[in-house]
Scaffold this motif. Structure first.
Motif: not given
Length: 230
Positions: A46, A55, A66, A81-83, A85-87, A89-90, A107
């Protein structure tokens, strides 16, 4: 969410030299060196310890799903932003906006500009390809050390972020913003309660105990009709 090992312990590492540093900067560096969340963030990839705050808020209030469209205001350096993107999903879309340039985050769409600018607002909507499900703001003004002044500044910033959220959120959407202890003033709180089904204040475990910061979590946006009644 499991608290990083060592949270709550006293300082264990001292700087070897204070040469060229002010007392305040030395204390800040020592705190960073001994902060378990700083170490955990680095280990997890992170960009900042602030990632743990969103989180923890997500764990409690289920902010992310998602496929969501998310806007992160004042996003630099990009931990939230990282979190996001992870949460999401695509299938989701994340737009990070800041006055400062940011390093690429896979992402996410990164925009540089002022969210009060109509052209920037349109650029956000274009990047999302539709209205947002969630607007995040970890923004805070530069502090003066005068509590009353700092409180008014953060409230002013929240009101601006809320104005933005009212323009881009889908009905049922959510808004999360940093506040200082004391929470939101009555007028702002009434506005939030009018525009959202639920409004709560929270202090995530990763928020430093000596920090005055808290977060307002507003969910169930009532839509543009509520916003138009101001």
């Amino acid at each position: 969410m499991k608290t990083p090992t060592g949270a709550g312990r006293g300082l264990t590492t001292r700087l070897r030299t204070a040469k060229g540093r002010t007392t305040a900067s030395q204390r800040w560096l020592e705190r960073q060196l001994n902060d378990p969340y700083v170490r955990a963030a680095k280990a997890a990839g992170w960009r900042s310890r602030a990632a743990f705050k969103i989180l923890e808020l997500d764990e409690k209030y289920h902010l992310f799903r998602p496929g969501q469209r998310v806007v992160d205001l004042g996003a630099a350096p990009g931990g939230w932003t990282q979190v996001a993107v992870q949460r999401v999903g695509e299938r989701g879309k994340v737009v990070a906006l800041d006055l400062l340039p940011m390093d690429v985050i896979a992402g996410a769409t990164l925009l540089q500009g002022d969210f009060q600018d109509a052209a920037v607002e349109q650029a956000v909507l274009d990047a999302l390809d539709g209205p947002a499900d969630l607007v995040l703001s970890d923004m805070a003004p530069n502090t003066t050390g005068h509590n009353a002044t700092d409180h008014l500044r953060i409230l002013g910033l929240i009101e601006l972020a809320l104005d933005f959220a009212g323009k881009v959120l889908v009905p049922g959407g959510a808004f999360v913003a940093k506040v200082f202890q004391g929470g939101t003033e009555r007028d702002l709180l009434n506005r939030l309660k009018r525009d959202f089904a639920t409004v709560r204040h929270a202090k995530p475990p990763s928020s430093r105990k000596d920090s005055a910061e808290m977060y307002v979590v507003a969910q169930g946006f009532r839509g543009a009709s509520a916003d138009a009644g101001r």
